[in-house]
Design a protein around this motif. Structure first.
Motif, PDB file in Angstrom:
ATOM      1  N   HIS A 146       9.426   7.131 -22.921  1.00 23.61           N
ATOM      2  CA  HIS A 146       8.426   6.090 -22.640  1.00 23.61           C
ATOM      3  C   HIS A 146       7.340   6.067 -23.720  1.00 23.61           C
ATOM      4  O   HIS A 146       6.818   7.118 -24.113  1.00 23.61           O
ATOM      5  N   ARG A 147       7.012   4.875 -24.185  1.00 24.36           N
ATOM      6  CA  ARG A 147       5.940   4.698 -25.164  1.00 24.36           C
ATOM      7  C   ARG A 147       4.904   3.678 -24.678  1.00 24.36           C
ATOM      8  O   ARG A 147       3.745   3.746 -25.073  1.00 24.36           O
ATOM      9  N   GLU A 148       5.332   2.723 -23.856  1.00 25.39           N
ATOM     10  CA  GLU A 148       4.402   1.761 -23.255  1.00 25.39           C
ATOM     11  C   GLU A 148       3.991   2.312 -21.889  1.00 25.39           C
ATOM     12  O   GLU A 148       4.729   2.205 -20.911  1.00 25.39           O
ATOM     13  N   ILE A 149       2.815   2.923 -21.844  1.00 21.01           N
ATOM     14  CA  ILE A 149       2.419   3.695 -20.661  1.00 21.01           C
ATOM     15  C   ILE A 149       1.095   3.163 -20.123  1.00 21.01           C
ATOM     16  O   ILE A 149       0.135   2.946 -20.876  1.00 21.01           O
ATOM     17  N   ALA A 150       1.049   2.961 -18.808  1.00 17.05           N
ATOM     18  CA  ALA A 150      -0.176   2.523 -18.140  1.00 17.05           C
ATOM     19  C   ALA A 150      -0.851   3.717 -17.468  1.00 17.05           C
ATOM     20  O   ALA A 150      -0.201   4.738 -17.192  1.00 17.05           O
ATOM     21  N   PHE A 151      -2.151   3.567 -17.205  1.00 19.48           N
ATOM     22  CA  PHE A 151      -2.930   4.660 -16.639  1.00 19.48           C
ATOM     23  C   PHE A 151      -3.864   4.155 -15.545  1.00 19.48           C
ATOM     24  O   PHE A 151      -4.457   3.095 -15.679  1.00 19.48           O
ATOM     25  N   PHE A 152      -3.993   4.955 -14.487  1.00 20.63           N
ATOM     26  CA  PHE A 152      -5.081   4.794 -13.540  1.00 20.63           C
ATOM     27  C   PHE A 152      -6.148   5.817 -13.916  1.00 20.63           C
ATOM     28  O   PHE A 152      -5.913   7.028 -13.837  1.00 20.63           O
ATOM     29  N   LYS A 153      -7.316   5.332 -14.302  1.00 25.44           N
ATOM     30  CA  LYS A 153      -8.440   6.210 -14.623  1.00 25.44           C
ATOM     31  C   LYS A 153      -9.234   6.459 -13.350  1.00 25.44           C
ATOM     32  O   LYS A 153      -9.481   5.547 -12.560  1.00 25.44           O
ATOM     33  N   GLY A 154      -9.660   7.700 -13.145  1.00 26.50           N
ATOM     34  CA  GLY A 154     -10.356   8.055 -11.911  1.00 26.50           C
ATOM     35  C   GLY A 154     -11.719   7.422 -11.782  1.00 26.50           C
ATOM     36  O   GLY A 154     -12.309   6.937 -12.741  1.00 26.50           O
ATOM     37  N   HIS A 155     -12.234   7.447 -10.558  1.00 30.04           N
ATOM     38  CA  HIS A 155     -13.561   6.916 -10.284  1.00 30.04           C
ATOM     39  C   HIS A 155     -14.619   7.667 -11.090  1.00 30.04           C
ATOM     40  O   HIS A 155     -14.517   8.884 -11.274  1.00 30.04           O
ATOM     41  N   ALA A 156     -15.634   6.968 -11.524  1.00 32.75           N
ATOM     42  CA  ALA A 156     -16.700   7.594 -12.315  1.00 32.75           C
ATOM     43  C   ALA A 156     -17.389   8.705 -11.533  1.00 32.75           C
ATOM     44  O   ALA A 156     -17.888   9.675 -12.106  1.00 32.75           O
ATOM     45  N   SER A 157     -17.427   8.590 -10.212  1.00 40.06           N
ATOM     46  CA  SER A 157     -18.132   9.577  -9.387  1.00 40.06           C
ATOM     47  C   SER A 157     -17.316  10.834  -9.123  1.00 40.06           C
ATOM     48  O   SER A 157     -17.843  11.828  -8.633  1.00 40.06           O
ATOM     49  N   SER A 158     -16.022  10.809  -9.428  1.00 41.87           N
ATOM     50  CA  SER A 158     -15.176  11.961  -9.136  1.00 41.87           C
ATOM     51  C   SER A 158     -15.365  13.056 -10.174  1.00 41.87           C
ATOM     52  O   SER A 158     -15.425  12.792 -11.377  1.00 41.87           O
ATOM     53  N   SER A 159     -15.396  14.290  -9.716  1.00 38.74           N
ATOM     54  CA  SER A 159     -15.616  15.419 -10.622  1.00 38.74           C
ATOM     55  C   SER A 159     -14.448  15.643 -11.568  1.00 38.74           C
ATOM     56  O   SER A 159     -14.595  16.282 -12.605  1.00 38.74           O
ATOM     57  N   ASP A 160     -13.258  15.146 -11.226  1.00 38.69           N
ATOM     58  CA  ASP A 160     -12.073  15.388 -12.040  1.00 38.69           C
ATOM     59  C   ASP A 160     -11.796  14.284 -13.053  1.00 38.69           C
ATOM     60  O   ASP A 160     -10.952  14.451 -13.931  1.00 38.69           O
ATOM     61  N   SER A 161     -12.468  13.156 -12.949  1.00 42.23           N
ATOM     62  CA  SER A 161     -12.106  11.988 -13.759  1.00 42.23           C
ATOM     63  C   SER A 161     -12.230  12.248 -15.252  1.00 42.23           C
ATOM     64  O   SER A 161     -11.306  11.967 -16.024  1.00 42.23           O
ATOM     65  N   ALA A 162     -13.374  12.747 -15.680  1.00 46.81           N
ATOM     66  CA  ALA A 162     -13.625  12.892 -17.119  1.00 46.81           C
ATOM     67  C   ALA A 162     -12.661  13.875 -17.763  1.00 46.81           C
ATOM     68  O   ALA A 162     -12.081  13.598 -18.823  1.00 46.81           O
ATOM     69  N   ILE A 179      -2.817   4.035 -26.319  1.00 49.26           N
ATOM     70  CA  ILE A 179      -3.294   3.650 -24.995  1.00 49.26           C
ATOM     71  C   ILE A 179      -3.946   2.281 -25.111  1.00 49.26           C
ATOM     72  O   ILE A 179      -5.011   2.132 -25.705  1.00 49.26           O
ATOM     73  N   ARG A 180      -3.291   1.279 -24.571  1.00 47.27           N
ATOM     74  CA  ARG A 180      -3.842  -0.071 -24.630  1.00 47.27           C
ATOM     75  C   ARG A 180      -4.901  -0.256 -23.545  1.00 47.27           C
ATOM     76  O   ARG A 180      -4.646   0.070 -22.368  1.00 47.27           O
ATOM     77  N   PRO A 181      -6.063  -0.781 -23.898  1.00 48.67           N
ATOM     78  CA  PRO A 181      -7.102  -1.010 -22.882  1.00 48.67           C
ATOM     79  C   PRO A 181      -6.605  -1.854 -21.720  1.00 48.67           C
ATOM     80  O   PRO A 181      -7.016  -1.645 -20.569  1.00 48.67           O
ATOM     81  N   GLU A 182      -5.703  -2.804 -22.005  1.00 49.70           N
ATOM     82  CA  GLU A 182      -5.187  -3.674 -20.941  1.00 49.70           C
ATOM     83  C   GLU A 182      -4.334  -2.899 -19.933  1.00 49.70           C
ATOM     84  O   GLU A 182      -4.121  -3.370 -18.803  1.00 49.70           O
ATOM     85  N   ASN A 183      -3.848  -1.731 -20.336  1.00 48.34           N
ATOM     86  CA  ASN A 183      -3.007  -0.926 -19.451  1.00 48.34           C
ATOM     87  C   ASN A 183      -3.765   0.249 -18.835  1.00 48.34           C
ATOM     88  O   ASN A 183      -3.153   1.202 -18.360  1.00 48.34           O
ATOM     89  N   VAL A 184      -5.082   0.169 -18.846  1.00 50.33           N
ATOM     90  CA  VAL A 184      -5.912   1.191 -18.213  1.00 50.33           C
ATOM     91  C   VAL A 184      -6.734   0.526 -17.111  1.00 50.33           C
ATOM     92  O   VAL A 184      -7.522  -0.391 -17.374  1.00 50.33           O
ATOM     93  N   ILE A 185      -6.548   0.949 -15.876  1.00 54.38           N
ATOM     94  CA  ILE A 185      -7.292   0.429 -14.729  1.00 54.38           C
ATOM     95  C   ILE A 185      -8.151   1.548 -14.162  1.00 54.38           C
ATOM     96  O   ILE A 185      -7.629   2.596 -13.763  1.00 54.38           O
ATOM     97  N   GLU A 186      -9.468   1.331 -14.165  1.00 60.77           N
ATOM     98  CA  GLU A 186     -10.358   2.312 -13.532  1.00 60.77           C
ATOM     99  C   GLU A 186     -10.423   2.006 -12.041  1.00 60.77           C
ATOM    100  O   GLU A 186     -10.698   0.874 -11.637  1.00 60.77           O
ATOM    101  N   LEU A 187     -10.149   3.004 -11.228  1.00 57.71           N
ATOM    102  CA  LEU A 187     -10.074   2.812  -9.790  1.00 57.71           C
ATOM    103  C   LEU A 187     -11.439   2.447  -9.209  1.00 57.71           C
ATOM    104  O   LEU A 187     -12.479   2.941  -9.651  1.00 57.71           O
ATOM    105  N   VAL A 188     -11.420   1.590  -8.205  1.00 58.21           N
ATOM    106  CA  VAL A 188     -12.623   1.151  -7.511  1.00 58.21           C
ATOM    107  C   VAL A 188     -12.473   1.497  -6.039  1.00 58.21           C
ATOM    108  O   VAL A 188     -11.449   1.197  -5.418  1.00 58.21           O
ATOM    109  N   ARG A 189     -13.480   2.139  -5.485  1.00 57.67           N
ATOM    110  CA  ARG A 189     -13.406   2.545  -4.080  1.00 57.67           C
ATOM    111  C   ARG A 189     -13.504   1.328  -3.161  1.00 57.67           C
ATOM    112  O   ARG A 189     -14.298   0.429  -3.375  1.00 57.67           O
ATOM    113  N   ILE A 190     -12.682   1.359  -2.121  1.00 53.95           N
ATOM    114  CA  ILE A 190     -12.739   0.325  -1.096  1.00 53.95           C
ATOM    115  C   ILE A 190     -12.820   1.010   0.259  1.00 53.95           C
ATOM    116  O   ILE A 190     -12.438   2.177   0.405  1.00 53.95           O
ATOM    117  N   GLU A 191     -13.337   0.323   1.238  1.00 52.23           N
ATOM    118  CA  GLU A 191     -13.443   0.860   2.590  1.00 52.23           C
ATOM    119  C   GLU A 191     -14.079   2.254   2.578  1.00 52.23           C
ATOM    120  O   GLU A 191     -13.576   3.196   3.184  1.00 52.23           O
TER     121      GLU A 191
END
Length: 311
Positions: A146-162, A179-191
């Protein structure tokens, strides 16, 4: 005092206590011997997955050591964190275990944290080597072509994200993976942060809607990975034939979900037990040592990852 009672008086008192079902007041006993044998546990939330795995191990160790405990959540509310710590102190706890919980001042109690917060305060920490875990996961996917890889980036508030994201970035650079910016999604908390599976589902939909190609997803944790797999399936994608998915943590659901999830093992039972033992040692020792205990990851390869399509 009981020692000054005659045998006859003592027997009458004990008989009356039995008849009245008398229970000694816990806080009166605590004032008498100046010990509560209680620990406060503060967690970001008590939902399925990471926090629940740690809490189970902490609870078992404290029970074995004849300690009581209070458990509360803060849902990333700074005011609530401060308020909960104050309440714990008012209830007479002798130490604190903080799970994924930042603090800005040192309580007048022994403290053990689980997570990657700054080291300015004299606190013992149980730290997972997120950077190495990310390296193992990305090397595995890269090795499958695999060379085209997407990522879920952790929440800014999580201690493990950085630290986890740093591991992905450094490994990608070493492997010459863009790492394409378009393939990086930073998670957003819901509920109120209690539905990570839904977070992963929504983030995966965003990846698909962007139209940028990818053949593998590195999720921030197992539950968001499971949410992503559900979204990919609903869009007609096969796992792993069309998209490989890798999680992080190895929670219980990872091995029973279908397809079973390739993930990075974070030994939650071991880490929770370590934290409980550290806080008990800190309570029993009038001058507790401050330690950083680093826990190493392990890659668990299951069904959700496979060769790049066409290979």
């Amino acid at each position: 005092m009981a020692q000054g009672l005659t045998p006859e008086t003592r027997d009458r008192v004990l008989k009356a206590a039995r008849e009245l079902n008398y229970k000694a007041n816990y806080f009166a006993r605590m004032l008498n011997n100046k010990r509560s044998h209680m620990v406060g546990i503060l967690s970001s939330d008590l939902s399925e997955g990471y926090n629940a795995g740690l809490l189970t191990a902490i609870e078992r160790q404290l029970i074995e050591s004849n300690y009581l405990y209070f458990v509360s959540s803060h849902y990333w509310n700074e005011a609530l964190i401060r308020q909960r710590i104050e309440v714990f102190a008012e209830r007479g706890v002798e130490g604190l275990i903080l799970i994924n919980t930042p603090i800005d001042a040192m309580p007048h109690l022994p403290v053990v944290t689980i997570g990657h917060w700054d080291d300015k305060l004299p606190i013992s920490r149980i730290i997972f080597d997120n950077e190495r875990g990310a390296k193992l996961a990305l090397e595995h996917i890269h090795g499958l072509g695999h060379r085209e890889i997407a990522f879920f980036k952790g929440h800014a508030s999580s201690s493990d994200s950085a630290s986890r994201w740093k591991g992905f970035e450094e490994t990608a650079q070493a492997l010459n993976v863009t790492i394409r910016p378009e393939n990086v999604i930073e998670l957003v908390r819901i509920e109120e942060g209690l539905n990570p599976i839904r977070e992963g589902y929504i983030a995966a939909q965003q990846l698909l809607e962007s139209g940028v190609p990818f053949t593998a997803l590195m999720a921030f944790n197992d539950l968001t990975a499971i949410g992503a797999i559900n979204a990919f399936r609903d869009a007609g994608k096969r796992i792993p034939e069309d998209i490989s998915v890798v999680g992080f943590d190895d929670v219980k659901m990872a091995s029973v979900f279908q397809p079973s999830l390739t993930t990075v093992l974070q030994p939650l039972t071991e880490m929770g037990t370590m934290a409980a033992r550290e806080i008990l040692a800190g309570i029993e020792n009038s001058s507790p040592a401050v330690r950083n205990v680093v826990v190493q990851p392990k890659l668990i390869v299951r069904q959700s990852s496979g060769p790049v399509p066409g290979r």
